[in-house]
Write a protein that holds these residues in place. Structure first.
Motif, short mmCIF file in Angstrom:
data_model
loop_
_atom_site.label_atom_id
_atom_site.label_comp_id
_atom_site.label_asym_id
_atom_site.label_seq_id
_atom_site.Cartn_x
_atom_site.Cartn_y
_atom_site.Cartn_z
N GLN A 187 0.81 -1.22 0.00
CA GLN A 187 0.00 0.00 0.00
C GLN A 187 0.84 1.26 0.00
O GLN A 187 0.41 2.30 -0.47
CB GLN A 187 -0.92 0.03 1.24
N GLY B 6 -3.36 4.99 4.63
CA GLY B 6 -4.01 4.05 5.53
C GLY B 6 -4.30 4.68 6.89
O GLY B 6 -4.34 5.90 7.05
N ARG C 99 0.88 3.13 13.44
CA ARG C 99 -0.32 2.43 12.99
C ARG C 99 -0.72 1.35 14.00
O ARG C 99 0.13 0.63 14.51
CB ARG C 99 -0.07 1.73 11.65
#
Length: 331
Positions: free
Chosen positions: A132, A150, A166
């Motif tokens: 990604q 994201g 994250r």
């Protein structure tokens, strides 16, 4: 779950690239917007890693506590350097990892375990994340910083470097008193406290407990930083049955566990990999550094013959986590 060596590596990244710098803080995901607004514009003054938790000290006695948990990771981009990389280039990694192999360059793990740009997430998550965020290292972006991609809980940005957090289990603002209270509840960490007193504390706690040693090593109030991989490997290296109650293990074996953890943890920090096999040289060492399958005694080897006795390695569940061990060597 990221184990202690990963968190210490992250702390080194922050010391090398962020400490002493004023940061712009934001929450692209929005879930930490209030905390980010408190940190925004402050200077990172200190970094502590204790086991699986990291504490970032900003001015005015404000601390950021992060526990990555099962799925958390820090992604770094920009002009990122690491003292671990410098040590490797100077040959110190080979010396730290002993066994006569002096490396002049980092041997990259096929799963990215020793990456400088993303530390902490499980491998499957990291592969997906890498797909990604192609170019997250900054090489493929025309401008800096690269856009967040994201679910980024927290972004810390300086003039030259950026860190994206994250999926952590914990991400909160604390004062110094509360930080000390959290740390007081954690077991000793040999990189934070290599003293005899720390070894004595670990030994005394283990030898009072009727709890199986396989559970005690995962208890962060007993010892900090050990997770599923290091648990299995430490117990095999000591030839201890994971079901043995702590109080039934001879004192010299308990002390041996601590001393072995104190030995393996710095190797993990230097290499970025949980290297637990001894006396590997030349090509065998390089293969082990490049592939997890070649650097562990029992972890992820269920059904395969023990590297020592040939008995099939057993896989069972203990403490809701997978446990790997040899029923012959660890009787």
């Amino acid at each position: 779950m990221p184990e202690g060596h990963s968190v210490h590596r992250i702390a080194r990244q922050f010391r090398t690239n962020f400490q002493g710098h004023r940061v712009a803080a934001s929450s692209p995901q929005g879930r930490f917007a209030e905390g980010a607004s408190i940190l925004d514009g402050r200077t990172l003054t200190d970094v502590k890693a204790v086991g699986k938790q990291m504490f970032l000290d900003f001015d005015d006695d404000l601390w950021l506590r992060v526990h990555l948990g099962m799925y958390g990771a820090w992604d770094f981009a920009g002009e990122i350097t690491s003292d671990a990389t410098i040590a490797s280039a100077n040959g110190r990694m080979g010396q730290t990892n002993q066994h006569g192999t002096d490396l002049a360059a980092v041997i990259l793990d096929e799963a990215g375990e020793n990456s400088l740009h993303s530390i902490g997430a499980p491998r499957k998550t990291r592969v997906r994340m890498s797909e990604q965020t192609k170019g997250l290292s900054g090489e493929d972006w025309d401008t800096f910083p690269p856009p967040p991609v994201g679910a980024v809980r927290l972004r810390l940005l300086t003039e030259h470097a950026v860190a994206d957090l994250r999926g952590p289990t914990a991400c909160e603002i604390l004062d110094g008193e509360r930080v000390n209270a959290v740390i007081a509840k954690l077991g000793p960490d040999p990189l934070l406290d290599p003293s005899q007193a720390a070894e004595d504390r670990f030994t005394a706690v283990v030898r009072k407990k009727p709890t199986p040693i396989g559970l005690l090593l995962m208890d962060q109030s007993v010892v900090s930083g050990i997770g599923n991989v290091y648990r299995a490997e430490l117990l095999f290296r000591s030839r201890i049955n994971p079901h043995t109650p702590g109080k039934q293990i001879p004192e010299e074996l308990v002390r041996g566990l601590w001393q072995d953890w104190a030995r393996l943890l710095p190797i993990g920090v230097e290499t970025g990999q949980m290297m637990t096999m001894d006396d590997l040289r030349g090509e065998d060492y390089r293969k082990a550094m490049a592939s997890r399958d070649d650097r562990h005694w029992v972890y992820k080897r269920e059904g395969l013959p023990c590297r020592v006795c040939g008995t099939n390695i057993v896989l069972e569940e203990m403490g809701a986590r997978k446990l790997y061990w040899c029923p012959n060597c660890q009787r």
